[in-house]
Design a protein around this motif. Structure first.
Motif, PDB file in Angstrom:
ATOM      1  N   ALA A  81       0.819  -1.211   0.000  1.00 56.64           N
ATOM      2  CA  ALA A  81       0.000   0.000   0.000  1.00 56.64           C
ATOM      3  C   ALA A  81       0.855   1.264   0.000  1.00 56.64           C
ATOM      4  CB  ALA A  81      -0.929   0.007   1.218  1.00 56.64           C
ATOM      5  N   ASN A  82       2.175   1.105   0.211  1.00 60.89           N
ATOM      6  CA  ASN A  82       3.100   2.236   0.305  1.00 60.89           C
ATOM      7  C   ASN A  82       2.680   3.197   1.420  1.00 60.89           C
ATOM      8  OD1 ASN A  82       5.535   3.309  -0.588  1.00 60.89           O
ATOM      9  ND2 ASN A  82       4.496   4.840  -1.847  1.00 60.89           N
ATOM     10  N   GLU A  83       2.056   2.641   2.452  1.00 56.92           N
ATOM     11  CA  GLU A  83       1.573   3.396   3.614  1.00 56.92           C
ATOM     12  C   GLU A  83       1.638   2.455   4.811  1.00 56.92           C
ATOM     13  OE1 GLU A  83      -2.588   5.423   5.212  1.00 56.92           O
ATOM     14  OE2 GLU A  83      -2.588   4.339   3.316  1.00 56.92           O
ATOM     15  N   TYR A  99       3.014  12.520  10.011  1.00 55.04           N
ATOM     16  CA  TYR A  99       2.594  11.971  11.298  1.00 55.04           C
ATOM     17  C   TYR A  99       1.137  12.336  11.520  1.00 55.04           C
ATOM     18  CZ  TYR A  99       2.698  16.624  13.345  1.00 55.04           C
ATOM     19  OH  TYR A  99       2.428  17.931  13.624  1.00 55.04           O
ATOM     20  N   ARG A 100       0.524  11.620  12.430  1.00 56.08           N
ATOM     21  CA  ARG A 100      -0.886  11.878  12.723  1.00 56.08           C
ATOM     22  C   ARG A 100      -1.256  11.196  14.030  1.00 56.08           C
ATOM     23  NH1 ARG A 100      -6.159   9.695   9.389  1.00 56.08           N
ATOM     24  NH2 ARG A 100      -7.547  10.181  11.084  1.00 56.08           N
ATOM     25  N   PHE A 101      -2.207  11.770  14.738  1.00 58.51           N
ATOM     26  CA  PHE A 101      -2.818  11.113  15.886  1.00 58.51           C
ATOM     27  C   PHE A 101      -4.036  10.344  15.385  1.00 58.51           C
ATOM     28  CE2 PHE A 101      -0.303  14.265  18.025  1.00 58.51           C
ATOM     29  CZ  PHE A 101       0.087  13.640  19.201  1.00 58.51           C
ATOM     30  N   TRP A 102      -4.077   9.045  15.675  1.00 64.89           N
ATOM     31  CA  TRP A 102      -5.151   8.156  15.225  1.00 64.89           C
ATOM     32  C   TRP A 102      -5.952   7.651  16.417  1.00 64.89           C
ATOM     33  CZ3 TRP A 102      -6.198   6.459  10.215  1.00 64.89           C
ATOM     34  CH2 TRP A 102      -5.262   6.787   9.239  1.00 64.89           C
ATOM     35  N   SER A 103      -7.269   7.665  16.324  1.00 65.62           N
ATOM     36  CA  SER A 103      -8.113   7.004  17.319  1.00 65.62           C
ATOM     37  C   SER A 103      -8.269   5.546  16.899  1.00 65.62           C
ATOM     38  CB  SER A 103      -9.487   7.677  17.405  1.00 65.62           C
ATOM     39  OG  SER A 103     -10.238   7.406  16.231  1.00 65.62           O
ATOM     40  N   VAL A 104      -8.693   4.711  17.824  1.00 65.71           N
ATOM     41  CA  VAL A 104      -8.906   3.296  17.513  1.00 65.71           C
ATOM     42  C   VAL A 104      -9.977   3.159  16.424  1.00 65.71           C
ATOM     43  CG1 VAL A 104      -9.688   1.066  18.421  1.00 65.71           C
ATOM     44  CG2 VAL A 104      -8.107   2.472  19.753  1.00 65.71           C
ATOM     45  N   SER A 105     -11.045   3.926  16.512  1.00 68.14           N
ATOM     46  CA  SER A 105     -12.102   3.809  15.493  1.00 68.14           C
ATOM     47  C   SER A 105     -11.591   4.243  14.117  1.00 68.14           C
ATOM     48  CB  SER A 105     -13.344   4.603  15.888  1.00 68.14           C
ATOM     49  OG  SER A 105     -13.062   5.980  15.956  1.00 68.14           O
ATOM     50  N   ILE A 146      -8.486   3.931  13.059  1.00 69.95           N
ATOM     51  CA  ILE A 146      -7.639   2.815  12.617  1.00 69.95           C
ATOM     52  C   ILE A 146      -8.514   1.687  12.083  1.00 69.95           C
ATOM     53  CG2 ILE A 146      -6.083   0.987  13.427  1.00 69.95           C
ATOM     54  CD1 ILE A 146      -4.908   3.127  15.382  1.00 69.95           C
ATOM     55  N   GLN A 147      -9.559   1.335  12.830  1.00 68.97           N
ATOM     56  CA  GLN A 147     -10.422   0.222  12.434  1.00 68.97           C
ATOM     57  C   GLN A 147     -11.176   0.497  11.137  1.00 68.97           C
ATOM     58  OE1 GLN A 147     -10.190  -2.727  13.835  1.00 68.97           O
ATOM     59  NE2 GLN A 147      -8.708  -1.877  15.260  1.00 68.97           N
ATOM     60  N   ASN A 148     -11.389   1.765  10.809  1.00 66.16           N
ATOM     61  CA  ASN A 148     -12.103   2.121   9.577  1.00 66.16           C
ATOM     62  C   ASN A 148     -11.180   2.403   8.402  1.00 66.16           C
ATOM     63  OD1 ASN A 148     -14.829   1.901  10.460  1.00 66.16           O
ATOM     64  ND2 ASN A 148     -14.497   3.743  11.676  1.00 66.16           N
ATOM     65  N   HIS A 149      -9.879   2.204   8.590  1.00 68.12           N
ATOM     66  CA  HIS A 149      -8.880   2.399   7.540  1.00 68.12           C
ATOM     67  C   HIS A 149      -8.407   1.015   7.085  1.00 68.12           C
ATOM     68  CE1 HIS A 149      -6.158   5.265   5.575  1.00 68.12           C
ATOM     69  NE2 HIS A 149      -5.176   4.387   5.748  1.00 68.12           N
ATOM     70  N   ASN A 150      -7.604   0.939   6.070  1.00 67.23           N
ATOM     71  CA  ASN A 150      -7.010  -0.323   5.647  1.00 67.23           C
ATOM     72  C   ASN A 150      -6.078  -0.822   6.759  1.00 67.23           C
ATOM     73  OD1 ASN A 150      -5.530  -2.397   4.506  1.00 67.23           O
ATOM     74  ND2 ASN A 150      -4.936  -1.248   2.682  1.00 67.23           N
ATOM     75  N   LEU A 151      -6.448  -1.899   7.437  1.00 63.46           N
ATOM     76  CA  LEU A 151      -5.686  -2.379   8.590  1.00 63.46           C
ATOM     77  C   LEU A 151      -4.278  -2.824   8.227  1.00 63.46           C
ATOM     78  CD1 LEU A 151      -8.412  -4.285  10.615  1.00 63.46           C
ATOM     79  CD2 LEU A 151      -7.391  -2.056  11.122  1.00 63.46           C
ATOM     80  N   ASP A 152      -4.050  -3.199   6.985  1.00 58.59           N
ATOM     81  CA  ASP A 152      -2.707  -3.571   6.553  1.00 58.59           C
ATOM     82  C   ASP A 152      -1.747  -2.391   6.570  1.00 58.59           C
ATOM     83  OD1 ASP A 152      -3.296  -6.246   6.192  1.00 58.59           O
ATOM     84  OD2 ASP A 152      -3.839  -5.979   4.081  1.00 58.59           O
ATOM     85  N   CYS A 153      -2.270  -1.195   6.749  1.00 60.30           N
ATOM     86  CA  CYS A 153      -1.451   0.011   6.798  1.00 60.30           C
ATOM     87  C   CYS A 153      -0.981   0.339   8.209  1.00 60.30           C
ATOM     88  CB  CYS A 153      -2.224   1.192   6.214  1.00 60.30           C
ATOM     89  SG  CYS A 153      -2.541   1.014   4.444  1.00 60.30           S
ATOM     90  N   PHE A 154      -1.195  -0.574   9.165  1.00 62.08           N
ATOM     91  CA  PHE A 154      -0.816  -0.339  10.561  1.00 62.08           C
ATOM     92  C   PHE A 154      -0.002  -1.506  11.099  1.00 62.08           C
ATOM     93  CE2 PHE A 154      -4.559   2.154   9.826  1.00 62.08           C
ATOM     94  CZ  PHE A 154      -4.250   3.358  10.430  1.00 62.08           C
ATOM     95  N   PHE A 214      -1.887  -2.771  16.398  1.00 67.91           N
ATOM     96  CA  PHE A 214      -3.065  -1.895  16.356  1.00 67.91           C
ATOM     97  C   PHE A 214      -4.261  -2.537  15.669  1.00 67.91           C
ATOM     98  CE2 PHE A 214       0.653   0.924  16.338  1.00 67.91           C
ATOM     99  CZ  PHE A 214       0.425   1.569  17.530  1.00 67.91           C
ATOM    100  N   GLN A 215      -4.084  -3.653  15.003  1.00 72.45           N
ATOM    101  CA  GLN A 215      -5.116  -4.178  14.126  1.00 72.45           C
ATOM    102  C   GLN A 215      -6.322  -4.789  14.841  1.00 72.45           C
ATOM    103  OE1 GLN A 215      -3.273  -6.611  11.140  1.00 72.45           O
ATOM    104  NE2 GLN A 215      -2.226  -4.878  10.234  1.00 72.45           N
ATOM    105  N   LYS A 216      -6.163  -5.200  16.069  1.00 72.54           N
ATOM    106  CA  LYS A 216      -7.291  -5.814  16.778  1.00 72.54           C
ATOM    107  C   LYS A 216      -7.674  -5.059  18.054  1.00 72.54           C
ATOM    108  CE  LYS A 216      -6.238 -10.281  14.847  1.00 72.54           C
ATOM    109  NZ  LYS A 216      -5.697 -11.596  15.028  1.00 72.54           N
TER     110      LYS A 216
END
Length: 163
Positions: free
Chosen positions: A39-41, A121-127, A129-137, A141-143
């Protein structure tokens, strides 16, 4: 997928890394790295490799200065993760960061002299993260269900990516 440059620098060796988890409310500070997946991310906590003779907390302080231009107050050791994929093998030591001093700006990764992989950089909430492509984390953080859960993790893990 990992770039050939990353494999040539870090491949076929065990690398010890420290990573700092800094939380503001229900959000976690992460850095976007390019060239580390298809994903280059890839969003990871700030951190980096431990050099011989340098203390773990000193590495954390140095990495936050290089990557984000801020000073920190390192906190408690939380957990360890073993990462193994293809030619890459890392022991990742996660620490809580008690205080961030200064306003973050995107910095440089000195190990990547020519091609910088730090994008933003960015501050991410759990929600979020869960609504983004999880392979990018990072797999830690994925579960996640909430941020308190992340800071309660203790022990040794082999976090796996979602399939």
């Amino acid at each position: 997928m990992c770039s050939e440059e990353i494999k040539s620098i870090f491949g076929n060796q065990v690398r010890v890394r420290v990573m700092g988890l800094y939380r503001e409310g229900d959000s976690i500070l992460l850095l976007n790295h390019s060239g580390l997946n298809s994903a280059n991310e890839l969003w990871l906590p700030p951190g980096g490799g431990v050099d011989f003779g340098v203390g773990l907390e000193d590495v954390l302080v140095q990495e936050f200065r290089e990557e984000l231009g801020v000073d920190i107050v390192p906190g408690a050791f939380l957990f360890m993760n073993e990462f193994r994929h293809d030619t890459l093998h890392a022991i990742e030591l996660f620490f809580e960061i008690d205080q961030l001093i200064g306003e973050p700006i995107i910095g440089r990764d000195p190990e990547m002299a020519e091609k910088q992989i730090l994008q933003n950089y960015r501050f991410w909430s759990v929600s979020e993260i869960q609504n983004h492509n999880l392979d990018c984390f990072h797999p830690v953080f994925q579960k996640l269900r909430n941020m308190d859960e992340l800071f309660a993790i203790r022990g040794f893990f082999k976090f796996e990516k979602n399939i």
